[in-house]
Design an enzyme around this catalytic site. Sequence first.
Site, short mmCIF file in Angstrom:
data_model
loop_
_atom_site.label_atom_id
_atom_site.label_comp_id
_atom_site.label_asym_id
_atom_site.label_seq_id
_atom_site.Cartn_x
_atom_site.Cartn_y
_atom_site.Cartn_z
N LYS A 62 45.85 83.09 29.10
CA LYS A 62 45.62 83.40 27.68
C LYS A 62 45.32 82.11 26.93
O LYS A 62 44.38 82.04 26.14
CB LYS A 62 46.84 84.10 27.09
N GLN A 106 55.34 87.50 25.31
CA GLN A 106 55.03 87.95 26.66
C GLN A 106 56.15 88.86 27.18
O GLN A 106 57.32 88.49 27.16
CB GLN A 106 54.84 86.74 27.58
N ASP A 129 49.20 92.20 19.78
CA ASP A 129 49.44 93.13 20.89
C ASP A 129 49.46 94.58 20.39
O ASP A 129 49.44 95.51 21.20
CB ASP A 129 50.78 92.81 21.58
#
Length: 313
Positions: A62, A106, A129
Amino acid sequence: MTERSEIEPVARVINGKAIAARLTGEIGKAVATLRSVHGVQPGLAVILMGDDPASQVYVRNKARQTVAAGMQSFDHNLDGSAPESELLDLISRLNSDPSAHGILVQLPLPDHINVNLVMEAIDPAKDVDGFHPVNVGRLATGEAGLVPGTPLGCIILAKDVTPDLTGHEAVVIGRSNIVGKPVAQLLLAENCTVTIAHSRTRDLPGVVRRADLLIAAAGVPELVQGDWVKPGAIVIDVGINRVPAPERGEGKTKLVGDVAFDSVSQVAGAITPVPGGVGPMTIACLMRNTVQAACSIHGIDYVEPIVDSEKAV
Ligand code: NAD
């Protein structure tokens, strides 16, 4: 590297890697314009808690792609045993940091952390997200918001085959908050007739046979078999499962999806491979969401990048 056998697919194999690369290229152009015209450089903050090796790989990828797209990347590593309050404090600081337009925590998080509390602590405007209840609600009610990357990637791949999905019978296997439910909402928004199947569904093969478009997100290696699939169907395989591969040598493993690629690719009209299908789209859509968040925070109109369709040969 491909991890499949030698059987030649009849279906078009959807090249997720190439489509993701084109999307990332378009995002890079959008970032360049944001920087030169508006003086805004989108920034993504990624928080990793603990030392799970797979998560470390995801976070590294990422960060690399964020920088490659011309954005700022901020990595935050917390000890796996750090108290929940430390994570919440960090999120609070990032919420008020003007250089971080996107915040991503994460997953999975250590057991002592309340995941819902953490998701709800992120400013919905920076929730790239798309897991905050505000963004979940916006998706359900059809309002503009941030949409989870993997489900968004599935829709982009399906529309690369058939740009208008209106009226399609869509079957989603899986009802998780991160894939199954949001992808079902996106399919509804595309005017599909949507069925969500799950671990308690009766006659799963019978349900799957109705699908013009199948999204498999169960996390069960090669669950979907060739004789479950309607001829010509679009099959999007979200599953990432590592299984033993003794044929490659002792102790070797390989990645497979939730779809038995060899048999299903003889029946389907189009199919995503694993790896190289949905996986690369997830990070590309995260980049897209970071640009969307930066635009929205700065009151700039966000223009959806156009990704040229990759047509079957
Ligand atoms: P999850 O375990 O949270 O949910 C799995 C869902 O599948 C559940 O709703 C369950 O009811 C259903 N299910 C399980 N076994 C089933 C069966 N035998 N028949 C029918 N339904 C069944 O998993 P998730 O987080 O939604 O992820 C699903 C898969 O997608 C995993 O393999 C995961 O690794 C993968 N994944 C890939 C990406 C990507 O970037 N490509 C992103 C997220 C998840």
